[in-house]
Design an enzyme around this catalytic site. Structure first.
Site, PDB file in Angstrom:
ATOM      1  N   GLU A 459       0.831  -1.223   0.000  1.00 59.61           N
ATOM      2  CA  GLU A 459       0.000   0.000   0.000  1.00 59.61           C
ATOM      3  C   GLU A 459       0.856   1.260   0.000  1.00 59.61           C
ATOM      4  O   GLU A 459       0.590   2.214   0.719  1.00 59.61           O
ATOM      5  CB  GLU A 459      -0.913   0.040   1.235  1.00 59.61           C
ATOM      6  CG  GLU A 459      -2.297  -0.516   1.065  1.00 59.61           C
ATOM      7  CD  GLU A 459      -3.122   0.073  -0.067  1.00 59.61           C
ATOM      8  OE1 GLU A 459      -2.999   1.282  -0.345  1.00 59.61           O
ATOM      9  OE2 GLU A 459      -3.861  -0.688  -0.680  1.00 59.61           O
TER      10      GLU A 459
HETATM   11  C1  LIG Z   1       2.603  -9.689   0.756  1.00 59.25           C
HETATM   12  C2  LIG Z   1       2.339  -8.627  -0.269  1.00 59.25           C
HETATM   13  C3  LIG Z   1       1.039  -8.372  -0.661  1.00 59.25           C
HETATM   14  C4  LIG Z   1       0.793  -7.436  -1.681  1.00 59.25           C
HETATM   15  N1  LIG Z   1      -0.493  -7.292  -2.148  1.00 59.25           N
HETATM   16  C5  LIG Z   1      -0.685  -6.560  -3.285  1.00 59.25           C
HETATM   17  C6  LIG Z   1      -1.955  -6.552  -3.939  1.00 59.25           C
HETATM   18  O1  LIG Z   1      -2.929  -7.177  -3.477  1.00 59.25           O
HETATM   19  N2  LIG Z   1      -2.079  -5.849  -5.085  1.00 59.25           N
HETATM   20  C7  LIG Z   1      -1.051  -5.154  -5.625  1.00 59.25           C
HETATM   21  O2  LIG Z   1      -1.225  -4.540  -6.668  1.00 59.25           O
HETATM   22  N3  LIG Z   1       0.175  -5.141  -5.029  1.00 59.25           N
HETATM   23  C8  LIG Z   1       0.372  -5.826  -3.872  1.00 59.25           C
HETATM   24  N4  LIG Z   1       1.612  -5.838  -3.277  1.00 59.25           N
HETATM   25  C9  LIG Z   1       2.691  -5.109  -3.901  1.00 59.25           C
HETATM   26  C10 LIG Z   1       3.198  -3.954  -3.101  1.00 59.25           C
HETATM   27  O3  LIG Z   1       2.280  -2.895  -3.132  1.00 59.25           O
HETATM   28  C11 LIG Z   1       4.580  -3.612  -3.667  1.00 59.25           C
HETATM   29  O4  LIG Z   1       5.471  -4.604  -3.204  1.00 59.25           O
HETATM   30  C12 LIG Z   1       5.035  -2.245  -3.282  1.00 59.25           C
HETATM   31  O5  LIG Z   1       4.275  -1.285  -3.940  1.00 59.25           O
HETATM   32  C13 LIG Z   1       6.509  -2.022  -3.620  1.00 59.25           C
HETATM   33  O6  LIG Z   1       6.814  -2.401  -4.939  1.00 59.25           O
HETATM   34  P1  LIG Z   1       8.078  -3.349  -5.205  1.00 59.25           P
HETATM   35  O7  LIG Z   1       7.947  -4.542  -4.359  1.00 59.25           O
HETATM   36  O8  LIG Z   1       8.187  -3.533  -6.657  1.00 59.25           O
HETATM   37  O9  LIG Z   1       9.309  -2.529  -4.657  1.00 59.25           O
HETATM   38  P2  LIG Z   1      10.031  -1.310  -5.396  1.00 59.25           P
HETATM   39  O10 LIG Z   1       9.014  -0.358  -5.910  1.00 59.25           O
HETATM   40  O11 LIG Z   1      11.053  -1.849  -6.320  1.00 59.25           O
HETATM   41  O12 LIG Z   1      10.746  -0.624  -4.151  1.00 59.25           O
HETATM   42  C14 LIG Z   1      11.946  -1.150  -3.579  1.00 59.25           C
HETATM   43  C15 LIG Z   1      12.509  -0.090  -2.624  1.00 59.25           C
HETATM   44  O13 LIG Z   1      12.827   1.086  -3.376  1.00 59.25           O
HETATM   45  C16 LIG Z   1      12.172   2.212  -2.814  1.00 59.25           C
HETATM   46  N5  LIG Z   1      11.778   3.126  -3.892  1.00 59.25           N
HETATM   47  C17 LIG Z   1      11.143   2.814  -5.040  1.00 59.25           C
HETATM   48  N6  LIG Z   1      10.932   3.926  -5.763  1.00 59.25           N
HETATM   49  C18 LIG Z   1      11.426   4.957  -5.058  1.00 59.25           C
HETATM   50  C19 LIG Z   1      11.494   6.365  -5.266  1.00 59.25           C
HETATM   51  N7  LIG Z   1      10.977   6.928  -6.352  1.00 59.25           N
HETATM   52  N8  LIG Z   1      12.055   7.122  -4.300  1.00 59.25           N
HETATM   53  C20 LIG Z   1      12.575   6.571  -3.186  1.00 59.25           C
HETATM   54  N9  LIG Z   1      12.545   5.246  -2.936  1.00 59.25           N
HETATM   55  C21 LIG Z   1      11.967   4.454  -3.856  1.00 59.25           C
HETATM   56  C22 LIG Z   1      10.965   1.664  -2.084  1.00 59.25           C
HETATM   57  O14 LIG Z   1      10.527   2.543  -1.049  1.00 59.25           O
HETATM   58  C23 LIG Z   1      11.500   0.338  -1.548  1.00 59.25           C
HETATM   59  O15 LIG Z   1      12.153   0.532  -0.330  1.00 59.25           O
HETATM   60  C24 LIG Z   1       1.864  -6.713  -2.233  1.00 59.25           C
HETATM   61  C25 LIG Z   1       3.161  -6.940  -1.778  1.00 59.25           C
HETATM   62  C26 LIG Z   1       3.411  -7.889  -0.823  1.00 59.25           C
HETATM   63  C27 LIG Z   1       4.835  -8.139  -0.397  1.00 59.25           C
END
Ligand SMILES: Cc1cc2nc3c(=O)[nH]c(=O)nc-3n(C[C@H](O)[C@H](O)[C@H](O)COP(=O)(O)OP(=O)(O)OC[C@H]3O[C@@H](n4cnc5c(N)ncnc54)[C@H](O)[C@@H]3O)c2cc1C
Length: 608
Positions: A459
């Site tokens: 989220e």
């Molecule tokens: C158990 C679980 C349930 C989930 N359920 C859902 C769901 O039902 N539906 C859905 O759509 N998604 C879901 N998600 C996805 C979740 O919303 C994403 O994991 C989250 O948005 C982060 O994306 P990512 O994992 O690709 O990490 P990334 O976006 O790659 O981020 C990795 C790190 O980089 C940092 N970062 C990224 N961009 C920036 C920036 N511009 N500036 C500074 N820091 C940055 C982030 O803060 C983080 O620390 C779920 C995830 C998990 C683990």
């Protein structure tokens, strides 16, 4: 023993006066008794169907046998009891089968489930999905999809993330192309074929309900076949797992959605988490590959529609984090009351001839219990206050409703993120209180920590929420939201300063407010977002501490000056802990914000 119910009752009625909501036409049929009946039902179901199975759903992870996802029978029984309680539609209008329950009460009642077993789960996703359709769907989409979700016949998901697009949703690559010449003539909405991969989809596959309604973000390619870059190109689609007719009956056709695999998570294991392939041709439907989806709203407005439900979804995540914090607090409190270990230090040192004391008698254990109590009960109060603001936004007089909207804009990133960080810290303190036993799977506290670790990630990650707070929310509408919040904090300070026993806290809060205000200005002094946002997370920590201190002081105003009951004494002490041990951290966090410290931003990559 859990004191959740009396804590909720105190916050709901003595502090927030939630019973006065029954004076509003929408809630006129309700009373404190009907609210109490809802709390009773949820508390009972959580006690009987959720709590006893929290460990089981952790150890018996969802399994995929190549055809079906298998969940423990306990999950099915808990889900059925939840659906039967009517909570999925509790806040909805009477004429669609709802109870017109205030969101404040719905949110409070939901904490029984999240405290008992967060990953068996309530209806957060399904309710959010259906609410979105009520706001943006056509009449038929509402009837066929949303109403069947509110009744529990169908369940819902949110499909935003992709393997390459998490925080940066503008990079969504799932494509939606018109399905045939007559694509606009489908009564369920303009019909498209979707192709793409959605990662991390919670509850993306299971057999708890008859059908799963996926809400999917995808891009409609332009005439040149290319996807529009950025968020402008994103549209929203209803993509049901099984196709339905205009009466909501299953047509017997399986949509082209394949489960590519289950994610094996650190915690929150009672909920399936899936990688879904849309339209790869594994299940061709109506003679062609491509998952059939129906457009919701207008093309290009997908994210705007999604944001409609963000406030409530984020309050829901904050409540889950808080509930897990509270669960750890209750477990470690009980343990500390029973575990004999060590002897008190007297003026002459320790006397080994004396029997051991229970660890709750050590000042350091009390410190860790007070830390948990001040974080978790403070967070609970903030979240119920946010839920109350949602009700104000929907049913208040125009000016009050608009102020509630603006306050929610500013408070929502805090409501989601502060509990995710500090109630997780509370879970760590709970493990510490149990010592080595806390580190084993024989006690529940390690699971609470693992379950809670998710909340800083989904989220909107912690970093993304912090950037939203400092980059957008405190400066939006010319800083109006921040000013409004400052006005509310000052009003609490003015009332508290009249009371000798609260005056010191009131002064400390006034100082913290001034520090946060000054740091906000200094962060933006160059007008360059890169300077301001380099220290967005320390800013959010300080801002969150300010908000929780304000919340605690406001809560104390609802207590008698001389508490007679132990619970009131406990609230006074937890607030004092927060003011003495936590509030002084604010200037340290703000130091780097104020000076736009570039230590992190300028670190050369090859120097790591
Ligand atoms: C158990 C679980 C349930 C989930 N359920 C859902 C769901 O039902 N539906 C859905 O759509 N998604 C879901 N998600 C996805 C979740 O919303 C994403 O994991 C989250 O948005 C982060 O994306 P990512 O994992 O690709 O990490 P990334 O976006 O790659 O981020 C990795 C790190 O980089 C940092 N970062 C990224 N961009 C920036 C920036 N511009 N500036 C500074 N820091 C940055 C982030 O803060 C983080 O620390 C779920 C995830 C998990 C683990």
């Amino acid at each position: 023993m859990s004191t959740l119910r009396p804590t909720l009752e105190f916050l709901l009625y003595d502090w927030l006066h939630a019973d006065r909501l029954t004076e509003r036409p929408r809630f006129a049929d309700h009373s404190r008794e009907t609210f109490g009946a809802v709390l009773d039902t949820c508390e009972r179901i959580a006690r009987e169907k959720y709590a006893p199975f929290n460990r089981l759903v952790d150890t018996e992870e969802p399994r995929f046998d190549g055809e079906r996802v298998i969940l423990p029978r306990a999950t099915h029984e808990a889900h059925d009891a939840y659906v039967a309680s009517g909570m999925l539609s509790a806040a909805q209008d009477y004429d669609i089968g709802g109870m017109q329950l205030p969101y404040t009460i719905e949110a409070a009642a939901g904490t029984f489930f999240t405290t008992a077993s967060v990953s068996i789960g309530g209806g957060l996703l399904t309710i959010g999905n259906a609410n979105l359709l009520l706001a943006h769907g056509t009449e038929l989409q509402k009837r066929v999809f949303a109403l069947n979700e509110f009744s529990g016949r169908f369940s819902g998901t949110m499909c935003l993330s992709e393997p390459q697009a998490g925080s940066s949703l503008s990079d969504v690559a799932t494509r939606a192309t018109p399905d045939g010449e007559d694509f606009e003539g489908d009564p369920l909405g303009p019909r498209y074929r979707l192709k793409g991969n959605k990662m991390w989809i919670s509850a993306g596959e299971h057999e708890l309900a008859e059908n799963i309604v996926h809400l999917v973000l995808a891009k409609i390619p332009g005439a040149d076949g290319r996807l529009v870059p950025g968020t402008r190109g994103i549209s929203l689609f209803i993509v049901p797992k099984k196709l339905v007719d205009t009466e909501g009956r299953l047509t017997g056709e399986r949509n082209d959605i394949a489960l590519a695999g289950l994610n094996h998570k650190l915690g929150w294991r009672g909920t399936t988490n899936t990688l879904l392939n849309f339209g790869e041709g594994r299940y061709p439907v109506r003679g062609a590959p491509g998952a059939i989806g129906y457009l919701v709203g207008r093309p290009g407005e997908g994210l705007r529609c999604m944001f409609h439900m963000m406030n409530e979804a984020r309050i829901g995540i904050g409540l889950a984090a808080t509930s897990l914090g509270l669960a750890g607090y209750y477990a470690s409190l009980e343990y500390a009351r029973n575990r004999p270990q060590g002897r008190p230090v007297g003026p002459a040192g320790k006397d080994p001839a004396q029997p051991q004391v229970r660890i709750i008698e050590h000042a350091d254990i009390k410190r860790m219990l007070l830390g948990q109590k001040s974080y978790c009960e403070g967070a609970l109060a903030l979240l119920l206050q946010c839920a109350r603001l949602v009700d104000e936004q929907h049913t208040g007089a125009p000016q009050a409703a608009d102020e509630a909207r603006l306050l929610l804009e500013v408070l929502t990133p805090v409501a989601k993120s502060w509990p995710s960080e500090f109630c997780l810290e509370a879970n760590s303190l709970a493990i510490q209180i149990l010592g080595g036993y806390g580190y084993t799977r024989d006690f529940p506290v390690e699971q609470y920590w693992r379950d809670n670790r998710l909340n800083m990630i989904h989220e909107g990650t912690h970093g993304i929420q912090a950037a939203d707070l400092l980059g957008r929310k405190v400066v939006m509408e010319g800083g109006k939201g921040l000013l409004l919040l400052a006005g509310r904090v000052n009003a609490t300070i003015e009332r508290a300063i009249q009371q000798p026993h609260l005056a010191q806290h009131a002064n400390a809060l006034g100082q913290a407010l001034q520090q946060v205000g000054a740091a906000t200005k200094a962060a933006w002094a160059t007008g360059n977002p890169a300077d301001a946002l380099a220290n967005a997370v320390p800013y959010m920590q300080a801002f969150g501490h300010l908000v929780i201190a304000w919340t605690w002081l406001d809560v104390l105003l609802a207590l008698p000056a001389q508490p007679v009951q132990a619970q009131d004494e406990g609230r006074l002490r937890a607030a004092r802990y927060f003011f003495h041990y936590e509030l002084p951290k604010i200037p340290a966090w703000l130091q780097v914000v104020q000076t736009r410290d570039a230590t992190c931003a300028t670190m050369p990559e090859d120097a790591f």
